[in-house]
Design a protein around this motif. Structure first.
Motif, PDB file in Angstrom:
ATOM      1  N   GLY A  14       3.707   8.772   5.116  1.00  0.00           N
ATOM      2  CA  GLY A  14       2.728   8.792   6.202  1.00  0.00           C
ATOM      3  C   GLY A  14       1.488   9.597   5.854  1.00  0.00           C
ATOM      4  N   THR A  15       1.633  10.517   4.926  1.00  0.00           N
ATOM      5  CA  THR A  15       0.492  11.263   4.389  1.00  0.00           C
ATOM      6  C   THR A  15      -0.222  10.428   3.326  1.00  0.00           C
ATOM      7  N   ASN A  16       0.558   9.752   2.470  1.00  0.00           N
ATOM      8  CA  ASN A  16      -0.050   8.864   1.471  1.00  0.00           C
ATOM      9  C   ASN A  16      -0.999   7.850   2.105  1.00  0.00           C
ATOM     10  N   VAL A  17      -0.576   7.233   3.214  1.00  0.00           N
ATOM     11  CA  VAL A  17      -1.400   6.159   3.793  1.00  0.00           C
ATOM     12  C   VAL A  17      -2.595   6.689   4.580  1.00  0.00           C
ATOM     13  N   SER A  18      -2.713   8.006   4.766  1.00  0.00           N
ATOM     14  CA  SER A  18      -3.922   8.540   5.404  1.00  0.00           C
ATOM     15  C   SER A  18      -5.107   8.545   4.439  1.00  0.00           C
ATOM     16  N   ALA A  19      -4.826   8.362   3.169  1.00  0.00           N
ATOM     17  CA  ALA A  19      -5.836   8.445   2.101  1.00  0.00           C
ATOM     18  C   ALA A  19      -6.550   7.094   1.939  1.00  0.00           C
ATOM     19  N   PRO A  20      -7.560   7.039   1.087  1.00  0.00           N
ATOM     20  CA  PRO A  20      -8.218   5.747   0.836  1.00  0.00           C
ATOM     21  C   PRO A  20      -7.263   4.706   0.257  1.00  0.00           C
ATOM     22  N   ALA A  21      -6.317   5.152  -0.587  1.00  0.00           N
ATOM     23  CA  ALA A  21      -5.424   4.203  -1.257  1.00  0.00           C
ATOM     24  C   ALA A  21      -4.128   4.915  -1.639  1.00  0.00           C
ATOM     25  N   ILE A  22      -3.093   4.117  -1.885  1.00  0.00           N
ATOM     26  CA  ILE A  22      -1.780   4.704  -2.193  1.00  0.00           C
ATOM     27  C   ILE A  22      -1.555   4.824  -3.698  1.00  0.00           C
ATOM     28  N   HIS A  23      -2.624   4.896  -4.463  1.00  0.00           N
ATOM     29  CA  HIS A  23      -2.482   4.924  -5.928  1.00  0.00           C
ATOM     30  C   HIS A  23      -1.668   6.106  -6.442  1.00  0.00           C
ATOM     31  N   ASN A  24      -1.451   7.131  -5.603  1.00  0.00           N
ATOM     32  CA  ASN A  24      -0.757   8.326  -6.102  1.00  0.00           C
ATOM     33  C   ASN A  24       0.550   8.611  -5.378  1.00  0.00           C
ATOM     34  N   PRO A  65       7.966   0.527  -6.088  1.00  0.00           N
ATOM     35  CA  PRO A  65       7.248  -0.582  -5.437  1.00  0.00           C
ATOM     36  C   PRO A  65       8.185  -1.721  -5.022  1.00  0.00           C
ATOM     37  N   ILE A  66       9.043  -1.432  -4.054  1.00  0.00           N
ATOM     38  CA  ILE A  66      10.124  -2.369  -3.696  1.00  0.00           C
ATOM     39  C   ILE A  66       9.616  -3.603  -2.960  1.00  0.00           C
ATOM     40  N   VAL A  67       8.422  -3.526  -2.382  1.00  0.00           N
ATOM     41  CA  VAL A  67       7.788  -4.719  -1.785  1.00  0.00           C
ATOM     42  C   VAL A  67       6.318  -4.735  -2.213  1.00  0.00           C
ATOM     43  N   PHE A  68       5.706  -5.916  -2.119  1.00  0.00           N
ATOM     44  CA  PHE A  68       4.314  -6.095  -2.567  1.00  0.00           C
ATOM     45  C   PHE A  68       3.376  -6.116  -1.360  1.00  0.00           C
ATOM     46  N   PRO A  69       2.573  -5.058  -1.170  1.00  0.00           N
ATOM     47  CA  PRO A  69       1.593  -5.094  -0.081  1.00  0.00           C
ATOM     48  C   PRO A  69       0.372  -5.916  -0.502  1.00  0.00           C
ATOM     49  N   SER A  70      -0.368  -6.440   0.471  1.00  0.00           N
ATOM     50  CA  SER A  70      -1.517  -7.293   0.140  1.00  0.00           C
ATOM     51  C   SER A  70      -2.668  -6.488  -0.456  1.00  0.00           C
ATOM     52  N   SER A  71      -2.590  -5.180  -0.374  1.00  0.00           N
ATOM     53  CA  SER A  71      -3.618  -4.300  -0.936  1.00  0.00           C
ATOM     54  C   SER A  71      -3.019  -2.914  -1.059  1.00  0.00           C
ATOM     55  N   PHE A  72      -3.566  -2.085  -1.959  1.00  0.00           N
ATOM     56  CA  PHE A  72      -3.177  -0.667  -1.992  1.00  0.00           C
ATOM     57  C   PHE A  72      -4.114   0.173  -1.114  1.00  0.00           C
ATOM     58  N   GLU A  73      -5.128  -0.453  -0.507  1.00  0.00           N
ATOM     59  CA  GLU A  73      -6.058   0.296   0.346  1.00  0.00           C
ATOM     60  C   GLU A  73      -5.365   0.673   1.637  1.00  0.00           C
ATOM     61  N   ALA A  74      -5.633   1.892   2.091  1.00  0.00           N
ATOM     62  CA  ALA A  74      -4.874   2.430   3.225  1.00  0.00           C
ATOM     63  C   ALA A  74      -5.817   2.851   4.352  1.00  0.00           C
ATOM     64  N   LEU A  75      -5.435   3.850   5.150  1.00  0.00           N
ATOM     65  CA  LEU A  75      -6.165   4.161   6.382  1.00  0.00           C
ATOM     66  C   LEU A  75      -7.524   4.824   6.130  1.00  0.00           C
ATOM     67  N   ASN A  76      -7.648   5.481   4.981  1.00  0.00           N
ATOM     68  CA  ASN A  76      -8.964   6.024   4.608  1.00  0.00           C
ATOM     69  C   ASN A  76      -9.482   7.012   5.659  1.00  0.00           C
ATOM     70  N   LEU A  77      -8.614   7.907   6.087  1.00  0.00           N
ATOM     71  CA  LEU A  77      -8.996   8.931   7.064  1.00  0.00           C
ATOM     72  C   LEU A  77      -9.613  10.145   6.373  1.00  0.00           C
ATOM     73  N   ILE A  78      -9.375  10.267   5.080  1.00  0.00           N
ATOM     74  CA  ILE A  78      -9.905  11.367   4.260  1.00  0.00           C
ATOM     75  C   ILE A  78     -10.461  10.743   2.977  1.00  0.00           C
ATOM     76  N   PRO A  79     -11.384  11.409   2.289  1.00  0.00           N
ATOM     77  CA  PRO A  79     -12.023  10.776   1.122  1.00  0.00           C
ATOM     78  C   PRO A  79     -11.365  11.095  -0.216  1.00  0.00           C
ATOM     79  N   PHE A  80     -10.078  11.418  -0.217  1.00  0.00           N
ATOM     80  CA  PHE A  80      -9.378  11.698  -1.485  1.00  0.00           C
ATOM     81  C   PHE A  80      -7.930  11.261  -1.314  1.00  0.00           C
TER      82      PHE A  80
END
Lengths: 253, 253
Positions: free
Chosen positions: A125-135, A140-155
């Motif tokens: 839930g902290t990972n998805v607050s970021a621009p992307a889940i790259h870290n 990767p048990i399922v394939f999301p349509s994008s790694f882009e996330a909620l982008n609530l913070i810029p890092f």
């Protein structure tokens, strides 16, 4: 667009503490300050949503908050009504895929950034607050349509950060090597700074202020700089001065 | 369509050994048996292809094989000409994205399955030999257009498998928990059996035979079954009896 009000936990459980117990004071201060009485819980990082809700509810009930599960209702309507949002840990890919599949990214972002709805994240839930889940560290048990996330913070965030064990005989990459490899990618890839939260460390964001809270240090990876240790209590507001693609600017903490 | 000839290593380096050294006998037997003199090396799991080629070449040269880097030429033409293919370790997401972006999935698959070109994979190169990369340990530093991979075998691989440490205070999921969570996904998700290769364990496939080689045990996760330890020397040919969506069939080893 206001700055968000966020409490971003590395994990729900820390060695020696019960579920969310190490963060009880921070969570209660955060919710009280925001005059919250109900929490919208998003259990999509787990496979069994009802079981996850049943695990989370007693902890918040004990503290005096009512918990609603987003999966019990129309999810978009539930977000539109939410007084506060808590996204729990589990598998980041499963969580992000579900948020994308249910068209929840935009509405959560609007509620948090435009309406100032407080947001608590733990691990995934902290990972998805970021621009992307790259870290994320998750499989990767399922394939999301994008790694882009909620982008609530810029890092980006790396939760459950672990230091390399000098005695280990394991030859897989260390966490630090993985993050530095991410930062070594050619410029055609989107790359962000990474705040690595050790278990028990928490990022608190409120209006103009960001500060490291919790019971453990963090490690900050600014692209092109040597990693830095961040003590609990450190003001991290300058991390918000970075626009999304300006990671190579210098920053002194 | 013949069965492939594959040598799938968990890792390039094992504690106490130099680069590929622990697997020298297996690699040389494999290449000699297939009368190979040149190896097409695919370095896409790393950022710096030339540096990776320079690291790999001396080892194969010492053994009497000439190494060509796929990035030195038209990649599709290089695969069409290849006498054998070696895909090295690094980041699985970066590797798979590059294979997809350069349209190499189909041509490598054709060469290995139709033409019988021998294939050696290590770590990420072993991950991509499977139907999908759902069981990599790597950080998702780039977004590939799909998690589907070369599909040379009908089950997924988890390389660098580690047993949980009973003394650890870390609260991130263990490797076994991650694989079992993958197997607990609802039926709408594609899920495969998983062969978890500890560092030093190798899957060898030749025609009708599959066998565990190397210097370390593996752990087999058949969906719906308790995990099983697999000793070096175990015949794993029955794993190929599974069609891609029949993971729930019973299997006795």
């Amino acid at each position: 667009m206001s700055r968000p009000r966020l409490l971003l936990l590395s994990s729900s459980v820390v060695h020696g503490y019960g579920f969310l117990e190490y963060a009880a004071a921070d969570i209660n201060t955060f919710l009280n300050k925001n005059r919250v009485s109900t929490v919208l819980f998003i259990p999509y990082a787990a496979v069994d949503h009802d079981a996850y809700l049943a695990k989370v509810s007693p902890t918040f009930s004990k503290w005096g908050y009512q918990v609603e599960g987003i999966h019990k209702d129309d999810p978009i309507e539930a977000v539109k009504r939410a007084e506060t949002i808590f996204i729990g840990g589990g598998n980041t890919f499963l969580l992000l895929k579900t948020l994308h599949d249910l068209n929840l990214i935009r509405v959560i972002r609007q509620r948090v950034l435009d309406d100032g709805v407080p947001y608590i994240g733990s691990s995934a839930g902290t990972n998805v607050s970021a621009p992307a889940i790259h870290n994320t560290n998750d499989m990767p048990i399922v394939f999301p349509s994008s790694f882009e996330a909620l982008n609530l913070i810029p890092f980006n965030i790396n939760p459950h950060y672990v230091d390399s064990d000098p005695n280990s005989t394991h030859k897989g990459e260390t966490r630090e090597e993985r993050i530095l490899q991410y930062h070594s990618l050619p410029s055609r890839y989107p790359v962000y700074n990474v705040l690595a939260l050790r278990e028990g460390s928490t990022l608190y964001v409120d209006g103009q202020n960001a500060i490291l809270k919790g019971i453990n240090k963090a490690r900050l990876f600014l692209r092109g700089k040597a990693p830095q240790e961040i003590d609990v209590g450190t003001d991290l507001s300058q991390l918000f001065a970075y626009t999304l693609k300006s990671e190579l600017q210098s920053m002194q903490l």
